[in-house]
Design a protein around this motif. Structure first.
Motif, PDB file in Angstrom:
ATOM      1  N   ASN A   1       1.920 -10.371  -1.538  1.00  0.00           N
ATOM      2  CA  ASN A   1       1.678 -11.702  -0.979  1.00  0.00           C
ATOM      3  C   ASN A   1       1.545 -11.650   0.533  1.00  0.00           C
ATOM      4  N   ARG A   2       2.351 -10.775   1.111  1.00  0.00           N
ATOM      5  CA  ARG A   2       2.368 -10.675   2.568  1.00  0.00           C
ATOM      6  C   ARG A   2       1.006 -10.297   3.142  1.00  0.00           C
ATOM      7  N   VAL A   3       0.300  -9.422   2.431  1.00  0.00           N
ATOM      8  CA  VAL A   3      -1.012  -8.990   2.946  1.00  0.00           C
ATOM      9  C   VAL A   3      -2.173  -9.578   2.117  1.00  0.00           C
ATOM     10  N   HIS A   4      -1.816 -10.521   1.231  1.00  0.00           N
ATOM     11  CA  HIS A   4      -2.822 -11.224   0.419  1.00  0.00           C
ATOM     12  C   HIS A   4      -3.715 -10.261  -0.370  1.00  0.00           C
ATOM     13  N   LEU A   5      -3.061  -9.336  -1.055  1.00  0.00           N
ATOM     14  CA  LEU A   5      -3.819  -8.379  -1.862  1.00  0.00           C
ATOM     15  C   LEU A   5      -3.225  -8.306  -3.256  1.00  0.00           C
ATOM     16  N   ASN A   6      -4.051  -7.897  -4.159  1.00  0.00           N
ATOM     17  CA  ASN A   6      -3.628  -7.665  -5.527  1.00  0.00           C
ATOM     18  C   ASN A   6      -2.607  -6.522  -5.577  1.00  0.00           C
ATOM     19  N   SER A   7      -1.525  -6.698  -6.340  1.00  0.00           N
ATOM     20  CA  SER A   7      -0.439  -5.722  -6.293  1.00  0.00           C
ATOM     21  C   SER A   7      -0.847  -4.345  -6.815  1.00  0.00           C
ATOM     22  N   SER A   8      -1.671  -4.316  -7.858  1.00  0.00           N
ATOM     23  CA  SER A   8      -2.016  -2.988  -8.383  1.00  0.00           C
ATOM     24  C   SER A   8      -2.949  -2.256  -7.411  1.00  0.00           C
ATOM     25  N   TYR A   9      -3.814  -3.021  -6.762  1.00  0.00           N
ATOM     26  CA  TYR A   9      -4.661  -2.395  -5.739  1.00  0.00           C
ATOM     27  C   TYR A   9      -3.816  -1.918  -4.566  1.00  0.00           C
ATOM     28  N   LEU A  10      -2.816  -2.732  -4.208  1.00  0.00           N
ATOM     29  CA  LEU A  10      -1.951  -2.380  -3.088  1.00  0.00           C
ATOM     30  C   LEU A  10      -1.244  -1.048  -3.324  1.00  0.00           C
ATOM     31  N   VAL A  11      -0.666  -0.886  -4.514  1.00  0.00           N
ATOM     32  CA  VAL A  11       0.059   0.348  -4.813  1.00  0.00           C
ATOM     33  C   VAL A  11      -0.872   1.556  -4.700  1.00  0.00           C
ATOM     34  N   ARG A  12      -2.064   1.425  -5.257  1.00  0.00           N
ATOM     35  CA  ARG A  12      -3.027   2.536  -5.206  1.00  0.00           C
ATOM     36  C   ARG A  12      -3.414   2.875  -3.780  1.00  0.00           C
ATOM     37  N   ALA A  13      -3.739   1.846  -3.015  1.00  0.00           N
ATOM     38  CA  ALA A  13      -4.176   2.067  -1.640  1.00  0.00           C
ATOM     39  C   ALA A  13      -3.043   2.666  -0.812  1.00  0.00           C
ATOM     40  N   PHE A  14      -1.847   2.161  -1.025  1.00  0.00           N
ATOM     41  CA  PHE A  14      -0.686   2.627  -0.271  1.00  0.00           C
ATOM     42  C   PHE A  14      -0.427   4.102  -0.550  1.00  0.00           C
ATOM     43  N   LYS A  15      -0.471   4.443  -1.813  1.00  0.00           N
ATOM     44  CA  LYS A  15      -0.210   5.840  -2.181  1.00  0.00           C
ATOM     45  C   LYS A  15      -1.328   6.750  -1.658  1.00  0.00           C
ATOM     46  N   HIS A  16      -2.534   6.259  -1.759  1.00  0.00           N
ATOM     47  CA  HIS A  16      -3.671   7.051  -1.278  1.00  0.00           C
ATOM     48  C   HIS A  16      -3.511   7.375   0.204  1.00  0.00           C
ATOM     49  N   GLU A  17      -3.038   6.395   0.945  1.00  0.00           N
ATOM     50  CA  GLU A  17      -2.930   6.533   2.400  1.00  0.00           C
ATOM     51  C   GLU A  17      -1.694   7.324   2.822  1.00  0.00           C
ATOM     52  N   THR A  18      -0.562   7.117   2.116  1.00  0.00           N
ATOM     53  CA  THR A  18       0.711   7.659   2.607  1.00  0.00           C
ATOM     54  C   THR A  18       1.293   8.757   1.723  1.00  0.00           C
ATOM     55  N   GLY A  19       0.770   8.883   0.502  1.00  0.00           N
ATOM     56  CA  GLY A  19       1.318   9.897  -0.397  1.00  0.00           C
ATOM     57  C   GLY A  19       2.481   9.400  -1.242  1.00  0.00           C
ATOM     58  N   VAL A  20       3.004   8.230  -0.916  1.00  0.00           N
ATOM     59  CA  VAL A  20       4.089   7.655  -1.726  1.00  0.00           C
ATOM     60  C   VAL A  20       3.771   6.197  -2.040  1.00  0.00           C
ATOM     61  N   THR A  21       4.417   5.666  -3.073  1.00  0.00           N
ATOM     62  CA  THR A  21       4.199   4.261  -3.407  1.00  0.00           C
ATOM     63  C   THR A  21       5.080   3.392  -2.494  1.00  0.00           C
ATOM     64  N   PRO A  22       4.792   2.098  -2.416  1.00  0.00           N
ATOM     65  CA  PRO A  22       5.579   1.226  -1.541  1.00  0.00           C
ATOM     66  C   PRO A  22       7.075   1.286  -1.822  1.00  0.00           C
ATOM     67  N   MET A  23       7.449   1.236  -3.094  1.00  0.00           N
ATOM     68  CA  MET A  23       8.876   1.220  -3.402  1.00  0.00           C
ATOM     69  C   MET A  23       9.522   2.575  -3.119  1.00  0.00           C
ATOM     70  N   GLN A  24       8.768   3.647  -3.284  1.00  0.00           N
ATOM     71  CA  GLN A  24       9.315   4.970  -2.941  1.00  0.00           C
ATOM     72  C   GLN A  24       9.575   5.048  -1.438  1.00  0.00           C
ATOM     73  N   TYR A  25       8.629   4.491  -0.686  1.00  0.00           N
ATOM     74  CA  TYR A  25       8.787   4.498   0.763  1.00  0.00           C
ATOM     75  C   TYR A  25      10.016   3.690   1.156  1.00  0.00           C
ATOM     76  N   LEU A  26      10.171   2.544   0.527  1.00  0.00           N
ATOM     77  CA  LEU A  26      11.306   1.670   0.823  1.00  0.00           C
ATOM     78  C   LEU A  26      12.630   2.376   0.509  1.00  0.00           C
ATOM     79  N   ASN A  27      12.695   3.051  -0.617  1.00  0.00           N
ATOM     80  CA  ASN A  27      13.937   3.737  -0.983  1.00  0.00           C
ATOM     81  C   ASN A  27      14.247   4.888  -0.039  1.00  0.00           C
ATOM     82  N   LYS A  28      13.209   5.541   0.410  1.00  0.00           N
ATOM     83  CA  LYS A  28      13.397   6.620   1.377  1.00  0.00           C
ATOM     84  C   LYS A  28      14.063   6.053   2.645  1.00  0.00           C
TER      85      LYS A  28
END
Length: 273
Positions: free
Chosen positions: A193-220
């Motif tokens: 919601n924060r970036v106004h994007l579809n959640s499944s697209y967000l996870v894919r894009a995030f992982k593609h860019e950073t190597g980890v998923t959003p929640m993995q990054y958060l837990n780290k």
DNA sequence: ATTATCAGACAAACCACCTG
DNA sequence: CAGGTGGTTTGTCTGATAAT
């Protein structure tokens, strides 16, 4: 604004003491000798000398490897509600630049001069010298902060003029958001919601860019904050779980054990003294 | 480049219970 | 009583695929 604490250290070979922490204060860390690695907000920063790091409140930081002798000083500042201090985005940008920073250049020389003046003033304070003047130190700190912000502003302008803004800025936006708010309830829906994007697209894009998923990054981020709390405070595991954004001590200790192989309590015992 | 949907795998969150 | 574990429910992630 008040100085909450300041200190200078030189680590020699074999040093095994504390070298980091977490606290609700703004911190300036100035490295004068040696090389090291700084862990901050889930990332590692190469630390040459001289270099200057700005650490925003409530963010765990730790020097993990250093080449001796390694010298630095730091000031923790209670900045009250002053908004003149760099926001987290600026601090991250600035700290990333330190790896390659040339303090002999026209841009950074004024900062180094101010820092060297600060070093001398703090040395006077340390010795209890009558010539120490807190007012001057405050002015030098404000000047340093102002110089940093000016330098960042100048860089940003040239960057914006030169390059087209990446279409994937939202990933940086989310990373910065998590880095500063990891202790708050964050889930995938809020992020998308924060970036106004579809959640499944967000996870894919995030992982593609950073190597980890959003929640993995958060837990780290949360686990590295927890490590700081374990070593540097007397807080119970329950309190630490809450302070780092975990909803339950149970889940926290399970995740912790999965990553580090031992439970939080065992980790504290093994890494104390 | 972005959205949508679906199914299956896997991880997170929660509750109940155990341990020192 | 604080902290750790087992089992179950709920949420997240991924791959495939189609559409805008």
């Amino acid at each position: 604004m008040q100085i909450r604490t300041f200190n200078h250290h030189t680590f020699h070979s074999g040093y095994k003491g504390k070298s980091g922490g977490i606290h609700p204060y703004f911190e300036i860390l100035y490295v004068t000798q040696g090389k090291a690695t700084l862990e901050w907000m889930g990332s590692e920063y190469e630390v040459p000398s001289p270099s200057l790091y700005v650490l925003t409140p409530n963010t765990p930081h730790r020097i993990v490897r250093f080449q001796t002798p390694f010298s630095f000083w730091y000031i923790e500042l209670d900045i009250g509600d002053e908004d003149a201090f760099p926001a987290s985005e600026q601090a991250i940008h600035w700290n990333r630049l330190q790896k390659e920073a040339d303090y002999e250049s026209d841009e950074l020389r004024p900062i180094k001069q101010t820092l060297d003046a600060l070093s001398m003033a703090l040395e006077l304070k340390h010795r209890g010298d009558k010539r120490y003047d807190e007012e001057i130190v405050m002015l030098d700190i404000r000047k340093t902060v102002r110089l940093i912000q000016n330098d960042l502003r100048n860089r940003l302008q040239t960057v914006n003029e030169a390059s087209d803004k990446s279409s994937r800025d939202f990933i940086q936006t989310l990373m910065r958001h998590m880095e500063t708010s990891y202790y708050e309830p964050i889930d995938l829906t809020r992020l998308s919601n924060r970036v106004h994007l579809n959640s499944s697209y967000l996870v894919r894009a995030f992982k593609h860019e950073t190597g980890v998923t959003p929640m993995q990054y958060l837990n780290k981020l949360r686990l590295s904050a927890a490590i700081s709390y374990l070593v540097n405070t007397e807080m119970g595991v329950q309190q630490i779980a809450e302070a780092t954004g975990f909803n339950s001590i149970h889940y926290f200790s399970r995740l912790f054990k999965r990553k580090y192989g031992i439970s939080p309590q065992q980790w504290r015992l093994a890494n104390r003294k």
